[in-house]
Design an enzyme around this catalytic site. Sequence first.
Site, short mmCIF file in Angstrom:
data_model
loop_
_atom_site.label_atom_id
_atom_site.label_comp_id
_atom_site.label_asym_id
_atom_site.label_seq_id
_atom_site.Cartn_x
_atom_site.Cartn_y
_atom_site.Cartn_z
CG ASP A 1 -1.96 2.55 6.52
OD1 ASP A 1 -2.33 2.07 5.42
OD2 ASP A 1 -2.29 3.69 6.89
CG ASP B 1 -1.69 1.21 1.44
OD1 ASP B 1 -2.33 1.65 0.47
OD2 ASP B 1 -1.66 1.77 2.56
CG MET B 2 2.06 5.45 -1.81
SD MET B 2 1.78 6.34 -3.36
CE MET B 2 0.34 7.35 -2.88
CG ASP B 3 -1.66 7.72 0.70
OD1 ASP B 3 -0.56 8.17 0.32
OD2 ASP B 3 -2.73 7.98 0.14
#
Length: 223
Positions: free
Chosen positions: A171, A13-15
């Site tokens: 997250d 995932d990124m954010d």
Amino acid sequence: MLPETPAKALIFDMDGTIVDNMRYHDDAWEVWYRKYGLPFERATFSARTAGMAISDIIGPHFPGADAAELDRLAEEKEGAYRETYLPHVAALPGLLGLLDRARAHAVPMAVGTAAAPPNIALILDTLVLRERFATIVSPSQGFRGKPHPDMFLAAAERMGIAPADCIVFEDAPNGVEAARRAGMRAVAMLTMLPAEAFAAFDNVIASVSDYADLNGNPALRFA
């Protein structure tokens, strides 16, 4: 519990996972919600919505809006986020070391994020990480947002790796649930929520504050 076999691919995932930026998203969302006279519960908002396509977040508030109007509303929020976060873009500690380690073992990597293309560019291009990833998957390509498994399954397919051999870094509960539905193990990154938020997921193999915490962790191995 999924089998603890060596990872043959990594999906990020990124954010909140590549970067610790969720409070900047929350700031932009709070301003946006207040502008339109909508209630905003900051304490729970990210935990409920992180990983969802932005159209799925905004759409229920504007049931009569067409796609162009939803895009305008989304960009209003996203533009504000990018402006405030740009001076603060930084990779989570230990991330670059993990990417180097995976590359040394010829383990392909992908990004599966609900972020819009300009937001992806903000992170991956500012950090010069785009070329590290075999593929980048997002709802802008026609995939459903999390907790649907679509993006993670597409990333695995593009890399030619079976889902059970992929490890996802997430997250948010929506993301870990997407990994579970995809038949993938997950590492919970505790940038937004405590470990207790992921206790019910049987596919979580580790919960860490950053990637440096994974050094020497037997749950993540490549051979």
